[in-house]
Write a protein that holds these residues in place. Sequence first.
Motif, PDB file in Angstrom:
ATOM      1  N   LEU A  76       0.836  -1.199   0.000  1.00  0.00           N
ATOM      2  CA  LEU A  76       0.000   0.000   0.000  1.00  0.00           C
ATOM      3  C   LEU A  76       0.872   1.251   0.000  1.00  0.00           C
ATOM      4  N   THR A  77       0.425   2.281  -0.690  1.00  0.00           N
ATOM      5  CA  THR A  77       1.067   3.585  -0.588  1.00  0.00           C
ATOM      6  C   THR A  77       0.074   4.650  -1.022  1.00  0.00           C
ATOM      7  N   SER A  78       0.134   5.815  -0.383  1.00  0.00           N
ATOM      8  CA  SER A  78      -0.785   6.903  -0.724  1.00  0.00           C
ATOM      9  C   SER A  78      -0.060   8.242  -0.652  1.00  0.00           C
ATOM     10  N   GLU A  79      -0.408   9.116  -1.580  1.00  0.00           N
ATOM     11  CA  GLU A  79       0.149  10.477  -1.652  1.00  0.00           C
ATOM     12  C   GLU A  79       1.687  10.452  -1.699  1.00  0.00           C
ATOM     13  N   THR A  80       2.244   9.538  -2.480  1.00  0.00           N
ATOM     14  CA  THR A  80       3.701   9.411  -2.556  1.00  0.00           C
ATOM     15  C   THR A  80       4.261   9.705  -3.947  1.00  0.00           C
ATOM     16  N   ILE A  81       3.407  10.124  -4.896  1.00  0.00           N
ATOM     17  CA  ILE A  81       3.896  10.350  -6.257  1.00  0.00           C
ATOM     18  C   ILE A  81       3.895  11.831  -6.613  1.00  0.00           C
ATOM     19  N   TYR A  82       3.770  12.708  -5.581  1.00  0.00           N
ATOM     20  CA  TYR A  82       3.665  14.141  -5.831  1.00  0.00           C
ATOM     21  C   TYR A  82       4.947  14.743  -6.389  1.00  0.00           C
ATOM     22  N   HIS A  83       6.081  14.138  -6.094  1.00  0.00           N
ATOM     23  CA  HIS A  83       7.362  14.683  -6.528  1.00  0.00           C
ATOM     24  C   HIS A  83       7.915  13.790  -7.630  1.00  0.00           C
ATOM     25  N   SER A  84       8.041  14.313  -8.831  1.00  0.00           N
ATOM     26  CA  SER A  84       8.401  13.487  -9.990  1.00  0.00           C
ATOM     27  C   SER A  84       9.747  12.791  -9.828  1.00  0.00           C
ATOM     28  N   GLU A  85      10.696  13.420  -9.124  1.00  0.00           N
ATOM     29  CA  GLU A  85      12.016  12.810  -8.964  1.00  0.00           C
ATOM     30  C   GLU A  85      11.982  11.597  -8.034  1.00  0.00           C
TER      31      GLU A  85
ATOM     32  N   GLY B  81     -13.829  17.959  -7.648  1.00  0.00           N
ATOM     33  CA  GLY B  81     -12.670  18.736  -7.221  1.00  0.00           C
ATOM     34  C   GLY B  81     -11.418  18.236  -7.911  1.00  0.00           C
ATOM     35  N   VAL B  82     -10.328  18.195  -7.161  1.00  0.00           N
ATOM     36  CA  VAL B  82      -9.104  17.603  -7.694  1.00  0.00           C
ATOM     37  C   VAL B  82      -9.290  16.091  -7.696  1.00  0.00           C
ATOM     38  N   GLY B  83      -9.286  15.492  -8.873  1.00  0.00           N
ATOM     39  CA  GLY B  83      -9.573  14.068  -8.987  1.00  0.00           C
ATOM     40  C   GLY B  83      -8.587  13.201  -8.222  1.00  0.00           C
ATOM     41  N   ARG B  84      -9.079  12.087  -7.705  1.00  0.00           N
ATOM     42  CA  ARG B  84      -8.239  11.135  -6.983  1.00  0.00           C
ATOM     43  C   ARG B  84      -8.536   9.736  -7.511  1.00  0.00           C
ATOM     44  N   LYS B  85      -7.493   8.900  -7.513  1.00  0.00           N
ATOM     45  CA  LYS B  85      -7.652   7.529  -7.987  1.00  0.00           C
ATOM     46  C   LYS B  85      -6.855   6.571  -7.114  1.00  0.00           C
ATOM     47  N   ILE B  86      -7.276   5.312  -7.166  1.00  0.00           N
ATOM     48  CA  ILE B  86      -6.462   4.222  -6.639  1.00  0.00           C
ATOM     49  C   ILE B  86      -6.130   3.313  -7.809  1.00  0.00           C
ATOM     50  N   LEU B  87      -4.834   3.076  -7.976  1.00  0.00           N
ATOM     51  CA  LEU B  87      -4.378   2.166  -9.024  1.00  0.00           C
ATOM     52  C   LEU B  87      -3.989   0.829  -8.400  1.00  0.00           C
ATOM     53  N   ARG B  88      -4.353  -0.253  -9.072  1.00  0.00           N
ATOM     54  CA  ARG B  88      -3.841  -1.559  -8.695  1.00  0.00           C
ATOM     55  C   ARG B  88      -2.841  -1.966  -9.766  1.00  0.00           C
ATOM     56  N   ILE B  89      -1.634  -2.287  -9.339  1.00  0.00           N
ATOM     57  CA  ILE B  89      -0.553  -2.558 -10.280  1.00  0.00           C
ATOM     58  C   ILE B  89      -0.189  -4.033 -10.256  1.00  0.00           C
ATOM     59  N   HIS B  90      -0.109  -4.625 -11.426  1.00  0.00           N
ATOM     60  CA  HIS B  90       0.376  -5.996 -11.585  1.00  0.00           C
ATOM     61  C   HIS B  90       1.747  -5.936 -12.258  1.00  0.00           C
ATOM     62  N   TRP B  91       2.680  -6.705 -11.742  1.00  0.00           N
ATOM     63  CA  TRP B  91       4.026  -6.740 -12.310  1.00  0.00           C
ATOM     64  C   TRP B  91       4.286  -8.081 -12.963  1.00  0.00           C
TER      65      TRP B  91
ATOM     66  N   PRO C 144       3.712 -12.062  -8.322  1.00  0.00           N
ATOM     67  CA  PRO C 144       2.658 -11.968  -9.351  1.00  0.00           C
ATOM     68  C   PRO C 144       1.253 -11.773  -8.793  1.00  0.00           C
ATOM     69  N   ASN C 145       0.974 -12.325  -7.610  1.00  0.00           N
ATOM     70  CA  ASN C 145      -0.375 -12.233  -7.046  1.00  0.00           C
ATOM     71  C   ASN C 145      -0.519 -11.142  -5.985  1.00  0.00           C
ATOM     72  N   THR C 146       0.492 -10.320  -5.817  1.00  0.00           N
ATOM     73  CA  THR C 146       0.432  -9.264  -4.811  1.00  0.00           C
ATOM     74  C   THR C 146      -0.630  -8.230  -5.170  1.00  0.00           C
ATOM     75  N   ILE C 147      -1.363  -7.792  -4.152  1.00  0.00           N
ATOM     76  CA  ILE C 147      -2.283  -6.669  -4.312  1.00  0.00           C
ATOM     77  C   ILE C 147      -1.484  -5.404  -4.026  1.00  0.00           C
ATOM     78  N   CYS C 148      -1.144  -4.668  -5.067  1.00  0.00           N
ATOM     79  CA  CYS C 148      -0.342  -3.444  -4.951  1.00  0.00           C
ATOM     80  C   CYS C 148      -1.236  -2.254  -5.274  1.00  0.00           C
ATOM     81  N   LEU C 149      -1.494  -1.407  -4.273  1.00  0.00           N
ATOM     82  CA  LEU C 149      -2.430  -0.294  -4.415  1.00  0.00           C
ATOM     83  C   LEU C 149      -1.717   1.033  -4.208  1.00  0.00           C
ATOM     84  N   VAL C 150      -1.905   1.943  -5.156  1.00  0.00           N
ATOM     85  CA  VAL C 150      -1.315   3.281  -5.089  1.00  0.00           C
ATOM     86  C   VAL C 150      -2.446   4.297  -5.159  1.00  0.00           C
TER      87      VAL C 150
END
Length: 333
Positions: free
Chosen positions: A257-266, A323-333, A281-287
């Motif tokens: 899990l991670t939230s509000e961690t992509i604000y800084h491009s670097e 307002g300012v749109g928000r999303k949750i992404l689930r990522i598969h690697w 492969p089966n991990t639930i990865c949520l951003v």
Amino acid sequence: MFKFDFDIEDTMEDIPRLSFSPENAPSKAEQALVEEPYKDIPLQHLIDCSPPLISCSPLAVPLSTGEILSIPRRDLFDARFQVINEEDSDSARGKDAADFLDAPSDLVHGVYEGGLKTWECSLDLVDYLAGNADCHPEGKRILEVGCGTAVPSLYLIRKIFSGARPTHPTEIHLQDYNASVLELITFPSIVVARYMSDASKTYQLPPADPSSAADIPISPGLKTAFLASLKEYSINLRFSSGSWRTFHPEHRYDIVLTSETIYHSESVPPLITLLKSSCAPNTICLVAAKVFYFGVGGGIAAFVKAVQEDDGDPKAVWEKNAGVGRKILRIHW
């Protein structure tokens, strides 16, 4: 320096929204700072750092079902008082924490990454976790990256403490850039989560109402009961601080899990590297993140592109467009 559009005196009654302005972009001097290296923080150290009293208040989390979920967590003003007391007693940690706790900015890149405050996308993660049965925590290895106040993990921990005794152990690993955040906010709030749960009944500590403010004495007996509850519910808590570049996971996790961690491009490339190395492969990865962070160029579109370039497959599983749109992404690697 960055400046979020919210008063530094805010006590977290209202969840602030991350926003930036170009004039507050990081200077070259800030970008050149040497980042804190990865460091494991022993549970006993965090217990020893606990204050004699923790003041806590409920955080109201609106769910998609229309319900309001109350998650108690330590008050920011209470952490301030602890820092002031430690500063007066010449504590090195007190002086270090005071440097960013009362800074004129909510974020000093490479020094303090905003972990003392609760940001709204962490509430979105709770909403998603509460509505998806495949995110149940029992028996899982769970990592929260850039946890800060760790609201999603607090929800999962309290869920375990309020249920039947698990038959399999659960590992919850909480990572934040600043060790002081883990000491002042993250761990004390976990103690509060246990106190407010059904687990406290076993040790004759009547659970307080999680929807009301409370002052909890942190007695030796409560510390002993807390450790006993971890053992009884088969919970292994891990804590670590430092930069993502120096964090090399020992194993893969079931939930990341991670939230509000992509604000800084670097910061996005090392974040993606860490997420990828933490996932099976089966991990639930949520951003969870804003669609766009004004002033620094971070946001969902740039993050999705970077993930895809690193062989990831991100899909939006939750979104809010007002307002300012928000999303949750689930990522598969």
